[in-house]
Design an enzyme around this catalytic site. Structure first.
Site, short mmCIF file in Angstrom:
data_model
loop_
_atom_site.label_atom_id
_atom_site.label_comp_id
_atom_site.label_asym_id
_atom_site.label_seq_id
_atom_site.Cartn_x
_atom_site.Cartn_y
_atom_site.Cartn_z
N TYR A 16 -9.10 -47.65 23.69
CA TYR A 16 -9.54 -48.87 24.38
C TYR A 16 -8.50 -49.97 24.23
CZ TYR A 16 -12.70 -52.50 26.09
OH TYR A 16 -13.27 -53.51 26.83
N PHE B 18 -0.20 -60.18 53.28
CA PHE B 18 -1.07 -59.03 53.54
C PHE B 18 -2.53 -59.49 53.57
CE2 PHE B 18 -3.56 -55.31 52.16
CZ PHE B 18 -3.28 -54.51 53.25
N ASP B 19 -3.38 -58.75 54.29
CA ASP B 19 -4.80 -59.14 54.50
C ASP B 19 -5.53 -59.52 53.22
OD1 ASP B 19 -3.76 -57.44 56.38
OD2 ASP B 19 -5.64 -56.40 56.77
N ASP C 265 4.75 -60.29 46.11
CA ASP C 265 3.79 -59.21 46.32
C ASP C 265 4.69 -57.98 46.45
OD1 ASP C 265 2.30 -57.17 47.35
OD2 ASP C 265 1.25 -58.37 48.83
N ALA D 122 4.35 -54.61 46.31
CA ALA D 122 3.81 -53.26 46.57
C ALA D 122 4.91 -52.26 46.96
CB ALA D 122 2.75 -53.33 47.66
N LYS E 232 1.50 -47.79 46.08
CA LYS E 232 2.63 -47.60 47.00
C LYS E 232 3.85 -47.16 46.18
CE LYS E 232 -0.19 -50.46 49.43
NZ LYS E 232 -1.48 -50.93 48.90
N HIS F 182 -12.89 -54.36 60.99
CA HIS F 182 -12.24 -53.10 61.39
C HIS F 182 -12.71 -51.88 60.62
CE1 HIS F 182 -9.86 -54.76 58.13
NE2 HIS F 182 -9.33 -53.58 57.91
N1 F0G Z 1 -0.08 -56.15 49.28
C1 F0G Z 1 0.43 -55.36 50.24
C2 F0G Z 1 1.74 -55.69 50.85
C3 F0G Z 1 -0.29 -54.24 50.65
O1 F0G Z 1 0.20 -53.47 51.61
C4 F0G Z 1 -1.54 -53.95 50.03
C5 F0G Z 1 -2.32 -52.78 50.46
C6 F0G Z 1 -2.01 -54.79 49.04
C7 F0G Z 1 -1.26 -55.90 48.67
C8 F0G Z 1 -3.33 -54.56 48.34
O2 F0G Z 1 -3.20 -53.52 47.46
O3 F0G Z 1 -4.77 -51.75 48.30
O4 F0G Z 1 -3.87 -51.70 45.97
O5 F0G Z 1 -5.53 -53.39 46.62
N2 F0G Z 1 -2.08 -52.12 51.48
C9 F0G Z 1 -2.75 -50.92 51.93
C10 F0G Z 1 -2.19 -50.50 53.26
C11 F0G Z 1 -4.23 -50.96 51.90
O6 F0G Z 1 -2.77 -49.57 53.87
O7 F0G Z 1 -1.16 -51.02 53.69
P1 F0G Z 1 -4.42 -52.53 47.08
#
Ligand code: F0G
Length: 458
Positions: free
Chosen positions: A72, A124-125, A215, A217, A258, A450
């Site tokens: 833990y 990103f969304d 960010d 990823a 990613k 979506h």
């Molecule tokens: N930032 C970027 C640039 C992303 O592409 C994503 C996720 C996230 C943050 C959020 O990360 O999914 O680990 O919580 N992108 C996925 C996509 C969902 O299909 O491009 P997460």
């Protein structure tokens, strides 16, 4: 004769995928209310919905799974991961989380307050969602070239420095808790940010006393493009480029699904002890204790190895090669795609693909459905359905780009799969372009529609 390119790996374990008939797919997609998210994966032959968490781990990562320390507190796997993150990024403070949006939630809980402005390059969304949820504003400062699919620009993820300066001048720096730079920029089509742009953004942030976060990823893919496209980086290793990129920032949020090449995971890394201390309380509340943060020890171990593999040049070359192979085949067939191709996906320009369908009938969704019907391939709409409604007027927001994203999972498909996808698209583009129908929305959720939207054929 010049030898052709071949992947720097061989396959040790396979997962069968099954082809279906067109009649079956017509039935399944209707039952799924024409929403590709509603299809179970056994109804999909090639799944290009996302490159997130869908890649193949290496034998070394699987070996690390067996060595996972599930304590833990103070797990050895945590230490391995923390050390590798430090080696790659130079950030001293490390907080594991269960995925990328969780890292955003923790960091933003500490830093983002009502009325704040967070400038960046096409957030990103989930990043935007976490900012807006706190009644703050995500301000898009991406260069204009990013929104024209036919213009070539080597770094379409770049920030427009005039837009950023205006943001600093218009809103006092006190209202700007940080700038967030997404590398590569997913919402602009997986497009990279140049080292020069990162440096200039960082210098401007320093002048105004505003921190810069990444960010990150797809940071390794970004570094690959810097090496390939930016003068002065040809002879640097990917790891050297990565270190330099992060040296310009104060921290990062990471979706390890990613460029960590794992199925689940994420983290925050920081250079500031105060921010770290502010974040850990939220991490313990939302994610888990500070030495696991929602990840198993075995997953942290696999991620520690995955990060090192993702920053090997040969791996990145094979990854981008697959995407370029697919993109070039589509260009050969005259199919309209975002150029240059992104680091993780090829994007179809639906406005140009099906100009006969009214924009109100969701062009990108129509193309994505047709691709499924033709060949069992699942892509994803990055267009009007995803853009949702304006929160005030409730009218559809029509984004500049109406795209279908074909995201390629890491180390998962072969060049034959790429060829199959290209030919499927050619068949649709050549023979049925005009015959593709549009769709109406029958039911939608008030936000993030979506994922669950129900559609009806026109
Ligand atoms: N930032 C970027 C640039 C992303 O592409 C994503 C996720 C996230 C943050 C959020 O990360 O999914 O680990 O919580 N992108 C996925 C996509 C969902 O299909 O491009 P997460």
């Amino acid at each position: 004769m010049k030898l052709p390119y071949a992947e720097p790996y061989k396959i040790k374990m396979v997962e069968p995928v099954k082809m279906s008939t067109r009649e079956e797919r017509e039935r399944w997609i209707k039952e799924a209310d024409y929403n590709l998210f509603n299809l179970s994966s056994d109804k999909v032959f090639i799944d290009l919905l996302t490159d997130s968490g869908t890649g193949a781990m290496s034998d070394r990562q699987w070996a690390e799974v067996m060595l996972g320390d599930e304590s833990y507190a103070g797990s050895r796997s945590f230490e391995k991961l923390k050390n590798n993150v430090f080696e790659l990024t130079g950030f001293d403070y490390f907080i594991p989380t269960h995925q990328g949006r969780a890292a955003e939630n923790v960091l933003f809980s500490h830093l983002v307050k009502e009325g704040h402005i967070v400038p960046g390059n096409s957030h990103f969304d989930t990043t935007k969602g976490h900012i807006e949820f706190r009644k703050a504003t995500a301000l898009d400062c991406t260069i204009d070239e990013a929104f024209d699919t036919s213009i070539y620009h080597p770094f379409k993820g770049n920030v427009d420095l005039d837009k950023l300066r205006n943001a600093f001048e218009e809103h006092t720096p006190e209202k700007i808790p940080f700038v967030i730079l997404t590398v590569t920029c997913n919402s602009a089509g997986g497009q990279p940010v140049s080292m020069e742009n990162i440096r200039l953004v960082s210098e401007m942030c320093n002048r105004y006393g505003v921190p810069l976060y990444f960010d990150a990823a797809r940071f390794a893919e970004n570094a690959y493009f810097i090496k390939e496209r930016e003068a002065g980086f040809e002879d640097k290793t990917i790891k050297e480029i990565v270190k330099q990129m992060f040296s310009y920032g104060d921290g990062m949020t990471m979706s390890a699904k990613k460029d960590g090449i794992v199925n689940m995971g994420g983290f925050i890394a920081l250079n500031n002890e105060e921010v770290y201390t502010g974040c850990i309380t939220f991490n313990i509340m939302y994610e888990g204790y500070i030495t696991y943060g929602g990840m198993s020890g075995r997953d942290m171990g696999a991620l520690a190895v995955g990060l090192m593999e993702a920053t090997e040049y040969e791996y990145l070359k094979s990854r981008v090669h697959q995407i370029e192979y697919l993109g070039n085949r589509l260009v050969d067939f005259g199919i309209p795609v975002q150029q240059p191709f992104g680091g993780h996906a090829v994007y179809l320009d639906a406005h140009k693909f099906v100009p006969g369908i009214p924009v109100e009938e969701y062009r990108a969704q129509s193309v994505a459905i047709e691709l499924y019907l033709e060949a069992g391939i699942r892509g994803v709409e990055i267009g009007t359905i995803l853009a949702d409604r304006d929160p005030e007027t409730r009218n559809n927001r029509y984004p500049k780009l109406e795209l279908v994203r074909l995201a390629i999972p890491r180390r998962t498909y072969t060049i034959s799969h790429m060829e199959y996808i290209a030919v499927a698209l050619k068949n649709i583009f050549d023979t049925r372009g005009e015959a593709i129908s549009g769709y109406n929305i029958e039911w939608e959720a008030p936000i993030m529609r979506h994922f669950t939207v129900k559609l009806k054929k026109k």
